[in-house]
Motif scaffolding. Structure first.
Motif, mmCIF file in Angstrom:
data_model
loop_
_atom_site.group_PDB
_atom_site.id
_atom_site.type_symbol
_atom_site.label_atom_id
_atom_site.label_comp_id
_atom_site.label_asym_id
_atom_site.label_seq_id
_atom_site.Cartn_x
_atom_site.Cartn_y
_atom_site.Cartn_z
ATOM 1 N N PRO A 25 0.823 -1.221 0.000
ATOM 2 C CA PRO A 25 0.000 0.000 0.000
ATOM 3 C C PRO A 25 0.850 1.262 0.000
ATOM 4 O O PRO A 25 2.000 1.263 0.456
ATOM 5 N N ASP A 26 0.290 2.350 -0.494
ATOM 6 C CA ASP A 26 0.956 3.649 -0.463
ATOM 7 C C ASP A 26 1.236 4.060 0.983
ATOM 8 O O ASP A 26 0.444 3.789 1.892
ATOM 9 N N ALA A 27 2.364 4.743 1.166
ATOM 10 C CA ALA A 27 2.707 5.370 2.453
ATOM 11 C C ALA A 27 2.570 4.420 3.636
ATOM 12 O O ALA A 27 2.116 4.805 4.705
ATOM 13 N N SER A 28 2.974 3.169 3.454
ATOM 14 C CA SER A 28 2.762 2.165 4.491
ATOM 15 C C SER A 28 3.995 1.890 5.345
ATOM 16 O O SER A 28 3.934 1.076 6.265
ATOM 17 N N TYR A 29 5.120 2.573 5.069
ATOM 18 C CA TYR A 29 6.350 2.342 5.830
ATOM 19 C C TYR A 29 6.957 3.664 6.273
ATOM 20 O O TYR A 29 6.917 4.656 5.544
ATOM 21 N N ASP A 30 7.531 3.631 7.479
ATOM 22 C CA ASP A 30 8.113 4.840 8.057
ATOM 23 C C ASP A 30 9.593 4.973 7.755
ATOM 24 O O ASP A 30 10.144 6.076 7.751
ATOM 25 N N LEU A 31 10.249 3.850 7.524
ATOM 26 C CA LEU A 31 11.684 3.840 7.286
ATOM 27 C C LEU A 31 11.996 2.812 6.212
ATOM 28 O O LEU A 31 11.574 1.655 6.317
ATOM 29 N N VAL A 32 12.704 3.247 5.184
ATOM 30 C CA VAL A 32 13.181 2.333 4.150
ATOM 31 C C VAL A 32 14.705 2.344 4.194
ATOM 32 O O VAL A 32 15.316 3.412 4.125
ATOM 33 N N TYR A 33 15.287 1.165 4.356
ATOM 34 C CA TYR A 33 16.736 1.025 4.265
ATOM 35 C C TYR A 33 17.061 0.135 3.082
ATOM 36 O O TYR A 33 16.459 -0.931 2.916
ATOM 37 N N LEU A 34 18.023 0.555 2.258
ATOM 38 C CA LEU A 34 18.403 -0.205 1.072
ATOM 39 C C LEU A 34 19.909 -0.380 1.019
ATOM 40 O O LEU A 34 20.674 0.546 1.310
ATOM 41 N N ASP A 35 20.318 -1.580 0.628
ATOM 42 C CA ASP A 35 21.722 -1.885 0.387
ATOM 43 C C ASP A 35 21.796 -2.543 -0.992
ATOM 44 O O ASP A 35 21.972 -3.758 -1.100
ATOM 45 N N PRO A 36 21.639 -1.734 -2.051
ATOM 46 C CA PRO A 36 21.544 -2.293 -3.396
ATOM 47 C C PRO A 36 22.901 -2.773 -3.899
ATOM 48 O O PRO A 36 23.935 -2.499 -3.275
ATOM 49 N N PRO A 37 22.920 -3.483 -5.025
ATOM 50 C CA PRO A 37 24.210 -3.847 -5.629
ATOM 51 C C PRO A 37 25.047 -2.592 -5.887
ATOM 52 O O PRO A 37 24.527 -1.571 -6.330
ATOM 53 N N TYR A 38 26.340 -2.682 -5.591
ATOM 54 C CA TYR A 38 27.217 -1.520 -5.734
ATOM 55 C C TYR A 38 27.812 -1.399 -7.134
ATOM 56 O O TYR A 38 28.506 -0.430 -7.434
ATOM 57 N N ASN A 39 27.562 -2.402 -7.971
ATOM 58 C CA ASN A 39 28.065 -2.385 -9.353
ATOM 59 C C ASN A 39 29.596 -2.379 -9.386
ATOM 60 O O ASN A 39 30.217 -1.677 -10.179
ATOM 61 N N THR A 40 30.183 -3.189 -8.513
ATOM 62 C CA THR A 40 31.640 -3.256 -8.436
ATOM 63 C C THR A 40 32.222 -4.362 -9.299
ATOM 64 O O THR A 40 33.427 -4.377 -9.569
#
Length: 395
Positions: A25-40
Motif C-alpha cells: 500500500p501507499d505510504a505504508s512504511y516509516d523507514l526504508v533502508y536499502l543496500d543495493p548492488p554496488y556495481n563493483t
C-alpha cells in the motif's frame, strides 16, 4: 504505527523486489533502508555487475545500473510515509549517480545527509591506490518539513562532554546563557534583554537583586548589547540550573551567567549524530561477518553490521514500520529484533529478497544455500529463535 500485539517483528517476502513493493500500500512504511548492488563487479554471493547493453564502457555500465535501480527507488518512494525517511548504502562506484537519482525522485530539498561509514578501519590492502576504509549512507526525507527523523542518539553522549561536577556528584557543562547569535539582539528580541543579578563567589543567579549580587546585562564579547536565551519566567523557575562566574574577555574581566547543562537531564539526553560513523561505534565488516557466521555460517563476505542498522533505527520512533527490499543477509530484520528486545519497541520489518542463485563456488553455495533468499530466511528464523519477536512469510 508498529506491530499489533502478538504480530511478528519480522516478515520475509521472497521474489523480485520490484514486484513485491508494487503490491504494498501507499505510504505504508516509516523507514526504508536499502543496500543495493554496488556495481563493483565483485560477485561474492550474487550478481553485482551491470555491464549491460546500453552502451560501451563505464557510461553504459552506469546507465544499466541506473535503469535497474530507478523503478525500485520510485517504488520505495511511493510506499514511504510522508513523515518517513530513506537510508541507502553505497560506495564510490555509484554514489555520484545515486545522489542525482535520489535528488530527482525525492527532491534536492529533501536531502538530509551523506554519511561516511567507516566499515573497514584498516582499509582494503589489496589492489592499487588508496586503502579504502569507508562507504556512504545517503539519507533523504519523503518530506523534510514533516519528517520525524531525529538525527541524534543517546549512545553518542559521553562522560567527557560534561567535565564539571557538583558537590552531590551530578556532572554538567557550562553553556552561555547569553545568545551568541548576533541575529538575536535587543532590537530583534527586546523581551529577552533584561538585567540579572549574580554572585560570582557563590555562583548564585536570580532575576531580582539580592545581597552580594551584582547586576549583569547580556553583552557580546565586544561589549555590544545582547539578549539571554531564557525568558525571565524560565529563569525564575530554574535558578539552580544557572551559575554566575567571572570570565576573562577581550575587554578585561567581567561577570557572566551560564546554564548548567546536565549529563542526565529529565527525559534523557541525546547528542546530534555526526556525518562520520566509525567502526568502533557501529561495527565493521569483520564484526558483521562474525554476527552472520554465529547464526547461519560464513556465507557472505560483506554483510552490514547490526550496529549500523541500530543507529539508523535509533533516528526513528520505536514503533517504526521498516522496509528493506534489498535484504541481503537480513541485517535489518536482525537489528529490528535487537532494538525491540532492548527498549521494548514495537518496530516491524518486511525484508524482501529474490531467489537468485548464489554464485557457484561461493561460501553461501558451499554452505548449502542455493539462493540468496535462503540466507535471508535462515537468518531471520534464527533471530526469531534466539532474540524473539517471531517470524512470518508474506505470501
Amino acid at each position: 504505527m508498529g506491530a499489533e500485539p502478538g504480530a511478528p517483528w519480522n516478515t520475509f517476502a521472497e521474489g523480485d523486489n520490484l514486484e513485491v513493493v508494487a503490491g504494498l500500500p501507499d505510504a505504508s512504511y516509516d523507514l526504508v533502508y536499502l543496500d543495493p548492488p554496488y556495481n563493483t563487479g565483485n560477485d561474492f554471493a550474487y550478481r553485482d555487475d551491470f555491464k549491460g547493453k546500453r552502451g560501451a564502457g563505464a557510461a553504459g555500465r552506469h546507465a544499466t545500473w541506473l535503469a535497474y535501480l530507478r523503478p525500485r527507488i520510485e517504488a520505495g518512494h511511493r510506499v514511504l510515509a510522508d513523515t518517513g525517511a530513506l537510508f541507502v548504502s553505497i560506495d564510490d562506484h555509484e554514489v555520484a549517480h545515486l545522489r542525482l537519482l535520489l535528488d530527482e525522485v525525492y527532491g534536492e530539498a529533501n536531502f538530509l545527509a551523506q554519511v561516511v561509514v567507516n566499515l573497514n578501519a584498516k582499509g582494503r590492502q589489496l589492489g592499487k591506490g588508496f586503502a579504502t576504509s569507508h562507504e556512504y549512507l545517503l539519507v533523504y526525507a519523503k518530506d523534510a518539513a514533516r519528517c520525524v527523523l531525529d538525527a541524534s542518539s543517546p549512545h553518542t553522549v559521553v562522560e567527557a562532554d560534561f567535565p564539571l561536577e557538583t558537590d552531590d556528584g551530578r556532572r554538567y557543562r557550562r553553556l552561555p546563557l547569553r545568545n551568541t547569535n548576533k541575529k538575536f539582539n535587543p532590537l530583534s528580541s527586546p523581551t529577552l534583554h533584561f538585567p540579572l543579578w549574580g554572585d560570582p563567589e557563590t555562583g548564585r543567579v536570580a532575576a531580582d537583586p539580592f545581597a552580594g549580587g551584582v547586576e549583569i546585562k547580556p553583552v557580546f564579547g565586544d561589549g555590544t548589547p545582547a539578549v539571554w536565551r531564557w525568558s525571565r519566567p524560565l529563569i525564575e523557575e530554574r535558578p539552580d540550573d544557572l551559575e554566575c562566574r567571572v570570565v576573562r574577555g577581550v575587554r578585561g574581566d567581567r561577570v557572566d551567567v551560564y546554564q548548567r547543562d546536565w549529563r542526565h537531564p529529565v527525559g534523557g539526553r541525546r547528542k546530534k549524530l555526526r556525518t562520520i560513523w566509525l567502526a568502533e561505534e557501529i561495527g565493521s565488516t569483520d564484526t558483521a561477518v562474525a554476527e552472520l557466521k554465529d547464526l547461519v555460517g560464513h556465507v557472505f563476505e560483506s554483510p552490514k553490521p547490526t550496529g549500523l542498522l541500530l543507529r539508523v533505527l535509533g533516528t526513528m520512533p520505536d514503533d517504526a514500520r521498516v522496509l528493506d527490499y534489498f535484504a541481503g543477509s537480513g541485517t535489518t530484520g536482525h537489528a529490528v529484533a535487537l532494538a525491540n528486545a532492548a527498549d521494548g519497541g514495537r518496530r516491524t520489518c518486511l525484508s524482501v529478497n529474490s531467489a537468485e542463485p548464489t554464485r557457484v563456488g561461493s561460501n553461501a553455495e558451499r554452505a548449502g544455500y542455493a539462493t540468496v533468499s535462503a540466507v535471508t530466511r535462515a537468518r531471520l528464523r534464527a533471530v526469531a529463535e534466539r532474540v524473539g519477536g517471531g517470524f512470518a512469510e508474506l505470501s
